[in-house]
Scaffold this motif. Structure first.
Motif, mmCIF file in Angstrom:
data_model
loop_
_atom_site.group_PDB
_atom_site.id
_atom_site.type_symbol
_atom_site.label_atom_id
_atom_site.label_comp_id
_atom_site.label_asym_id
_atom_site.label_seq_id
_atom_site.Cartn_x
_atom_site.Cartn_y
_atom_site.Cartn_z
ATOM 1 N N VAL A 1 75.616 52.435 -33.517
ATOM 2 C CA VAL A 1 75.029 53.726 -33.159
ATOM 3 C C VAL A 1 75.390 54.772 -34.195
ATOM 4 O O VAL A 1 74.560 55.576 -34.612
ATOM 5 C CB VAL A 1 75.514 54.159 -31.760
ATOM 6 C CG1 VAL A 1 75.184 55.596 -31.484
ATOM 7 C CG2 VAL A 1 74.884 53.295 -30.706
ATOM 8 N N ALA A 2 76.661 54.748 -34.648
ATOM 9 C CA ALA A 2 77.079 55.745 -35.631
ATOM 10 C C ALA A 2 76.270 55.607 -36.914
ATOM 11 O O ALA A 2 75.817 56.598 -37.492
ATOM 12 C CB ALA A 2 78.567 55.595 -35.916
ATOM 13 N N ASN A 3 76.057 54.366 -37.359
ATOM 14 C CA ASN A 3 75.245 54.145 -38.559
ATOM 15 C C ASN A 3 73.833 54.637 -38.374
ATOM 16 O O ASN A 3 73.256 55.278 -39.241
ATOM 17 C CB ASN A 3 75.174 52.646 -38.864
ATOM 18 C CG ASN A 3 76.343 52.202 -39.668
ATOM 19 O OD1 ASN A 3 77.015 53.036 -40.251
ATOM 20 N ND2 ASN A 3 76.572 50.911 -39.683
ATOM 21 N N PHE A 4 73.259 54.334 -37.208
ATOM 22 C CA PHE A 4 71.859 54.676 -36.973
ATOM 23 C C PHE A 4 71.655 56.183 -36.970
ATOM 24 O O PHE A 4 70.722 56.717 -37.550
ATOM 25 C CB PHE A 4 71.427 54.085 -35.635
ATOM 26 C CG PHE A 4 69.991 54.315 -35.296
ATOM 27 C CD1 PHE A 4 69.625 55.135 -34.264
ATOM 28 C CD2 PHE A 4 68.988 53.698 -36.022
ATOM 29 C CE1 PHE A 4 68.298 55.353 -33.943
ATOM 30 C CE2 PHE A 4 67.661 53.915 -35.722
ATOM 31 C CZ PHE A 4 67.316 54.735 -34.683
ATOM 32 N N VAL A 5 72.579 56.893 -36.302
ATOM 33 C CA VAL A 5 72.396 58.329 -36.153
ATOM 34 C C VAL A 5 72.752 59.070 -37.435
ATOM 35 O O VAL A 5 72.231 60.146 -37.709
ATOM 36 C CB VAL A 5 73.253 58.813 -34.967
ATOM 37 C CG1 VAL A 5 73.335 60.300 -34.906
ATOM 38 C CG2 VAL A 5 72.691 58.285 -33.684
ATOM 39 N N GLY A 6 73.666 58.502 -38.220
ATOM 40 C CA GLY A 6 74.010 59.135 -39.480
ATOM 41 C C GLY A 6 75.284 59.941 -39.420
ATOM 42 O O GLY A 6 75.434 60.935 -40.119
ATOM 43 N N LYS A 7 76.208 59.549 -38.558
ATOM 44 C CA LYS A 7 77.469 60.261 -38.422
ATOM 45 C C LYS A 7 78.598 59.258 -38.639
ATOM 46 O O LYS A 7 78.391 58.056 -38.510
ATOM 47 C CB LYS A 7 77.576 60.817 -36.998
ATOM 48 C CG LYS A 7 76.805 62.080 -36.781
ATOM 49 C CD LYS A 7 77.533 63.224 -37.361
ATOM 50 C CE LYS A 7 77.125 64.546 -36.796
ATOM 51 N NZ LYS A 7 77.785 65.641 -37.441
ATOM 52 N N PRO A 8 79.841 59.718 -38.914
ATOM 53 C CA PRO A 8 80.921 58.760 -39.171
ATOM 54 C C PRO A 8 81.316 57.899 -37.979
ATOM 55 O O PRO A 8 81.695 56.761 -38.150
ATOM 56 C CB PRO A 8 82.101 59.643 -39.599
ATOM 57 C CG PRO A 8 81.527 60.938 -39.980
ATOM 58 C CD PRO A 8 80.252 61.098 -39.258
ATOM 59 N N ALA A 9 81.277 58.457 -36.756
ATOM 60 C CA ALA A 9 81.764 57.663 -35.621
ATOM 61 C C ALA A 9 80.997 58.049 -34.370
ATOM 62 O O ALA A 9 80.369 59.108 -34.313
ATOM 63 C CB ALA A 9 83.259 57.898 -35.394
ATOM 64 N N ALA A 10 81.051 57.171 -33.369
ATOM 65 C CA ALA A 10 80.336 57.448 -32.124
ATOM 66 C C ALA A 10 81.106 56.841 -30.968
ATOM 67 O O ALA A 10 81.898 55.915 -31.147
ATOM 68 C CB ALA A 10 78.931 56.859 -32.165
ATOM 69 N N VAL A 11 80.879 57.366 -29.762
ATOM 70 C CA VAL A 11 81.462 56.789 -28.552
ATOM 71 C C VAL A 11 80.339 56.665 -27.539
ATOM 72 O O VAL A 11 79.469 57.535 -27.457
ATOM 73 C CB VAL A 11 82.633 57.654 -28.036
ATOM 74 C CG1 VAL A 11 82.187 59.048 -27.653
ATOM 75 C CG2 VAL A 11 83.298 57.005 -26.863
ATOM 76 N N VAL A 12 80.344 55.603 -26.776
ATOM 77 C CA VAL A 12 79.228 55.283 -25.877
ATOM 78 C C VAL A 12 79.706 55.306 -24.436
ATOM 79 O O VAL A 12 80.791 54.808 -24.124
ATOM 80 C CB VAL A 12 78.652 53.893 -26.221
ATOM 81 C CG1 VAL A 12 77.640 53.472 -25.196
ATOM 82 C CG2 VAL A 12 78.007 53.921 -27.574
ATOM 83 N N PHE A 13 78.908 55.913 -23.544
ATOM 84 C CA PHE A 13 79.219 55.925 -22.112
ATOM 85 C C PHE A 13 78.115 55.211 -21.354
ATOM 86 O O PHE A 13 77.043 54.987 -21.874
ATOM 87 C CB PHE A 13 79.305 57.364 -21.602
ATOM 88 C CG PHE A 13 80.306 58.175 -22.326
ATOM 89 C CD1 PHE A 13 79.918 59.095 -23.257
ATOM 90 C CD2 PHE A 13 81.653 58.013 -22.080
ATOM 91 C CE1 PHE A 13 80.843 59.847 -23.945
ATOM 92 C CE2 PHE A 13 82.583 58.751 -22.756
ATOM 93 C CZ PHE A 13 82.177 59.677 -23.694
ATOM 94 N N GLY A 14 78.395 54.932 -20.077
ATOM 95 C CA GLY A 14 77.450 54.128 -19.307
ATOM 96 C C GLY A 14 76.274 54.888 -18.744
ATOM 97 O O GLY A 14 75.343 54.289 -18.234
ATOM 98 N N MET A 15 76.281 56.237 -18.795
ATOM 99 C CA MET A 15 75.179 56.996 -18.202
ATOM 100 C C MET A 15 74.990 58.282 -18.976
ATOM 101 O O MET A 15 75.949 58.944 -19.327
ATOM 102 C CB MET A 15 75.531 57.321 -16.754
ATOM 103 C CG MET A 15 74.462 58.073 -15.998
ATOM 104 S SD MET A 15 75.066 58.354 -14.348
ATOM 105 C CE MET A 15 73.859 59.443 -13.709
#
Lengths: 485, 489
Positions: B155-169
């Motif tokens: 997700v981080a690569n796709f969006v173009g940011k260094p890092a990402a965190v994912v939640f269930g909702m």
């Protein structure tokens, strides 16, 4: 010269005549305390003129000077915001262990097989054949997501079937599905509790309930954790001079098995208090659904209380039912109201259909195999017996709760120190003994003040040898870590 | 901006007034009848007091069959809508076993990943067998699997940011992030038409909230200047931090946010920018990377980028993308990460697979085809509707197009007539929109073929004539006029 003088004389006589008239006319005389006063009308007339003059003057206000554009520019340039996040400390860099396999009773971490006590899979239904089959069928038929909120073609027939199944299992008239366990409580509470209502809640409830209370803007009163005397005195105080009970709604909110301490709420006493003081009860059965009671129907069956006496029951399905999401159940009036005014239901996409069908299958399995519950109860009893003589840590949870909560017998004095010690124990357990446990972690926005501890989630799929190994390892690890303190 | 014709405004007010009057009359009779029958709720206040659910009981229940329609197949371009019948005048609806095959113009299925996909579904079933449908544990305890780590990197690569965190909702993402970042003494400036999850998150944070006019950067500047100069209310201390919250595509208007101007204003006044790309990620932009790519804004300028996976990726869940420190801090403090069950592994695999398809990493060009198709479909549909004389909102390239209805009686009329002709549309009224501005909202998908769209246009045109919502004059056919002009010359 003479004419001017005589004109002046006539004018002076004229004025003095008028003055004498004003002074001496009968209506210009008054008698005050036996003293005749003459000419008071003239004085009053003059006074009136002076008053009118003063009133017509503008009162002094310091002039309002709005900030000029240059001043606003300067202020905007000078203003320095705080950084978005505070600087990162060492303990923020904590990375949890990454599982390489499924989170069943045995998991693989870093290539090693460990016994997993962190997954709330109480009945061991994760990986059950029937659940896997129903999920695969649902995935092939419906895809993964439901692509819409419930109001706009996101209602799939499995959702309606799941709601009916839960209601049938628990014996209520209807239930409503939420797409996430955490959002269940913080959407239900603001739907029913508005500004001005009174809510009495236990101080050890989890963040979801706290957030719901904050969003509801009602008056909130906390009572001591699981202490019925404190609850009774607060109910007494809250109602004894309250005459507007017709318009005020009053609620008691408790959890069946508290996530933060493993205690079980005494529902029979709460129902007695509720009926005496006319409050409504909202019960969160996340950790007791499928665990307590002889057939898994939860706290109401455990205490033999008819479920109609509890007004609203909510639960997250990510525990015993081995899926995700949450539900709420109660009378039809309660459920219908939520379908339009519960924000987490109306404004959010619905639960993926394969999780709903997994929930239906899980309830079917639970109804068909009540021996799972007896196995779970036996496992809990075995663990309690094995850990009864642990040094340094004591069990503070209820003997029937599926969450075994271990706390330090002697605290180091600060929460940080306690947490560090507990994490050392957990690390040691994982690396040396291949037992995976979890310490309780708190968020900065969480208001719960209960002390931290180590949590073990017992499952019906754990074998005797697993439990024996866990007890042994815990004894050795605590002895090692606490001796080196 | 929506300019409502005077006559329509008058008739709409009149209709609502009539409905209100009838509702009050029926309430009055209900109160009298209830006197005779006593309820057993002595001493308890009712769950809903009189006027709180007036709208629901007297207005919404009349048109209840237009909402909450159940379906019994996947929400693809064509799906099965279950028929419901009512025995008591729409108060309760019962399911039947009959289904109608309808064209789906209502589901959020922008890239067509809703149904079983040839690349994604086998991988999803693999993940299901390997990781089971749930981890039953929070991310910090024992719910992080290798799949979750891979997902966040992807997700981080796709969006173009260094890092990402994912939640269930997705809803919980907004509600749980804003309280962590902003507290008392901070200011949140949000667009007036922001989604309910942002409003709830802002309220739950305890910060002061100010609103600026929808999509008007000049008003945003005015509000910022005023607020910085005045400081906190009553004490006039300077604000701790200021955050401006905007959305990529507004779901009820179909408009794109004026991101370049807003970002430049925020940079000038040192405010932080929070972008909610729930509808725009995956659906707009040359490679599907969202509003930033479409409008040419550098992703490093937006401090926090948030989005959901429900719409374009055919899954569930939400993400936050930002700098590495921000994500580390969020993983340490955010309650949705610490207390909630982690995202279901099959859903995570669906997201990874669909991102791979969009980027073309699965070895085919289906992703690029889907993106081109949705752009083509949206622009074609919108221009045709406008030519027919409907009042359609939204910008070009946006796959969401609301058609204005205004009158409350046209809402059920439009919805039921379209369903009779096998087209399923979504109609929205108060309280999701302002009282006068009821609308029907169309969501175009890459799975719609040209024939589907032409059929939909025919149906909508005929229903529009029947119901009377062609507020603008239709454009006459241009070819004949041009032919005459050429002849003259």
């Amino acid at each position: 010269m003479d004419t001017m003088f005589s004109a002046f004389e006539t004018m002076a006589k004229f004025v003095s005549d008028w003055g004498t008239l004003a002074f001496d006319t009968p209506y210009a005389r008054a008698v005050v305390f036996g003293v005749p006063i003459r000419g008071h009308l003239l004085v009053e007339g003059l006074l009136l003129v002076v008053i009118l003059f003063l009133l017509s003057q503008k009162s002094y206000k310091p002039p309002k000077r709005p900030l000029t554009k240059k001043e606003v520019d300067e202020l905007c340039d000078e203003w320095v915001p705080e950084p978005l996040i505070p600087s990162i400390t060492e303990d923020m860099k904590y990375e949890p262990p990454v599982l390489e396999s499924a989170a069943g009773p045995h998991a693989v971490i870093n290539g090693k097989e460990v016994v997993n006590f962190t997954s709330a899979n109480y009945l061991g239904l994760l990986g059950h054949d029937k659940l896997q089959d129903s999920c695969i069928k649902a995935l092939e038929k419906y895809g993964v997501g439901s692509c819409g909120p419930r109001g706009f073609y996101g209602t799939i027939d499995v959702h309606l079937d799941c709601e009916a199944r839960i209601a049938k299992f628990l014996g209520t008239s209807d239930s409503i599905l939420y797409s996430y366990g955490l959002s269940t409580m913080f959407s239900t509470i603001p739907a029913f509790c508005k500004k001005g209502d009174v809510i009495v809640v236990d101080e050890g409830v989890h963040w979801g309930i706290q957030n719901g209370l904050h969003l509801s803007r009602s008056t909130i009163i906390y009572f001591k954790h699981n202490d019925m005397k404190s609850l009774e005195s607060i109910l007494e105080n809250a109602t004894h001079d309250n005459k507007r009970a017709k318009k005020l709604r009053r609620y008691i909110i408790v959890e069946a098995v508290y996530q933060n301490s493993g205690q079980i709420a005494p529902l029979d006493e709460i129902i007695k208090l509720k009926e005496k003081y006319r409050f409504r009860v909202i019960l969160d059965e996340s950790n007791s659904f499928g665990v307590l009671g002889s057939s898994g129907r939860g706290l109401t069956e455990h205490f033999n209380v008819p479920i109609e006496k509890v007004d609203i029951v909510t639960a997250a399905m990510g525990h015993a039912l081995a899926t995700e999401g949450g539900f709420c159940t109660g009378s039809s009036r309660v459920i219908d109201h939520q379908r339009l005014s519960s924000s987490g239901y109306v404004f959010s996409a619905s639960l993926p259909p394969y999780l709903a069908s997994a929930a239906i299958t899980a309830i079917d399995v639970l109804e068909g195999h009540p021996d799972l519950i007896t196995k779970l109860k036996a496992n809990i009893a075995t663990l309690h017996k094995g850990l009864s003589d642990l040094q340094g840590l004591e069990i503070v949870s209820h003997p029937e709760s599926p969450i075994v909560f271990l706390r330090l017998k002697r605290s180091t004095g600060s929460t940080k120190g306690d947490l560090q010690l507990l994490e050392d124990i957990a690390d040691h357990l994982l690396k040396e003994h291949s037992i995976f446990v979890a310490t309780s972690k708190r968020s900065t926005v969480d208001k719960c003040k209960l002390p931290a501890g180590i949590r073990l989630f017992i499952s019906a799929a754990h074998t005797e040898s697993d439990l024996g190994k866990a007890c042994e390892s815990l004894k050795r690890a605590t002895a090692l870590v606490l001796a080196g303190q | 901006m929506i300019t409502i014709p005077y006559l329509t405004a008058l008739t709409t007010y009149f209709s609502y007034g009539l409905l209100f009057a009838f509702g009050q009359l029926r309430d009055f009779f209900r109160k009298i009848l209830d006197w005779w029958s006593k309820s057993n709720l002595q001493g308890y206040a009712p769950i809903c007091l009189g006027l709180e659910d007036f709208y629901i009981r007297r207005l919404y229940l009349r048109i209840q069959d237009c909402f909450n329609r159940p379906i019994s197949s996947s929400p693809d371009a064509w799906f099965d809508v279950v028929e419901r019948i009512s025995n008591d005048n729409n108060k309760t609806l019962k399911r039947t076993t009959r289904v109608t095959r309808c064209l789906n113009l209502g589901s959020y299925n922008y890239l067509g990943f809703a149904a079983a996909d040839e690349y994604c579904t086998p991988r999803v079933i693999e993940s299901l067998k390997q990781f089971y449908p749930s981890t039953c544990s929070t991310r910090v305890d024992g719910g992080t699997t290798t799949l979750h780590a891979e997902l966040e990197e992807c997700v981080a690569n796709f969006v173009g940011k260094p890092a990402a965190v994912v939640f269930g909702m997705g809803y919980v993402t907004n509600s749980a992030i804003l309280p962590v970042l902003m507290g008392k003494g901070s200011l949140i400036i949000s667009d007036s038409l922001n989604h309910n999850s942002i409003v709830n998150g802002a309220r739950g944070s305890g910060a002061t909230i100010r609103v600026f006019q929808h999509n008007t950067p000049s008003h945003l500047e005015k509000v910022l200047r005023e607020q910085i100069a005045e400081g906190q209310p009553r004490t006039h201390r300077p604000w701790k931090k200021i955050m401006v919250v905007v959305e990529g595509i507004y779901s009820m208007e179909g408009e794109l946010c004026k991101l370049p101007e807003i970002v430049s204003i925020c940079k000038k006044y040192k405010a932080y920018v929070y972008l909610d790309e729930a509808h725009s990620i995956g659906a707009v932009g040359k490679t599907g990377r969202g509003v930033c790519e479409l409008l040419g804004v550098d992703t490093a300028d937006v401090d926090i980028m948030m989005g959901t996976f429900t719409k374009s990726f055919g899954s569930c869940g939400g993400y936050i993308a930002g700098s590495k420190e921000l994500i580390q801090y969020l993983k340490y403090t955010c309650p949705a990460h610490l207390y909630a069950t982690s995202i279901s592994p099959p859903a995570a695999q669906q997201i990874i697979s669909s991102i791979k398809v969009i980027l073309g990493e699965d070895g085919s060009s289906r992703g690029a085809q889907k993106l081109a198709k949705i752009r083509e479909n949206s622009n074609f549909f919108r221009s045709e509707l406008q030519k027919m004389g409907f009042e359609v909102l939204g910008d070009n390239d946006s796959p969401v197009m609301p058609i204005m209805l205004y009158n409350p009686a046209k809402i059920p009329a439009f919805s039921r007539e379209c369903l009779r002709r096998n087209v399923a549309v979504v109609t929205v009224a108060f309280p999701a929109t302002p009282l006068l501005l009821a609308r029907a909202r169309i969501c175009i998908s890459a799975a719609h073929t040209r024939e589907d769209l032409v059929k939909a246009l025919e149906v909508i045109s005929s229903v529009g004539d029947l119901v009377g919502i062609k507020y603008f004059p239709a454009e006459p056919k241009k070819q004949q006029l041009e032919g005459e002009r050429v002849k003259l010359e």
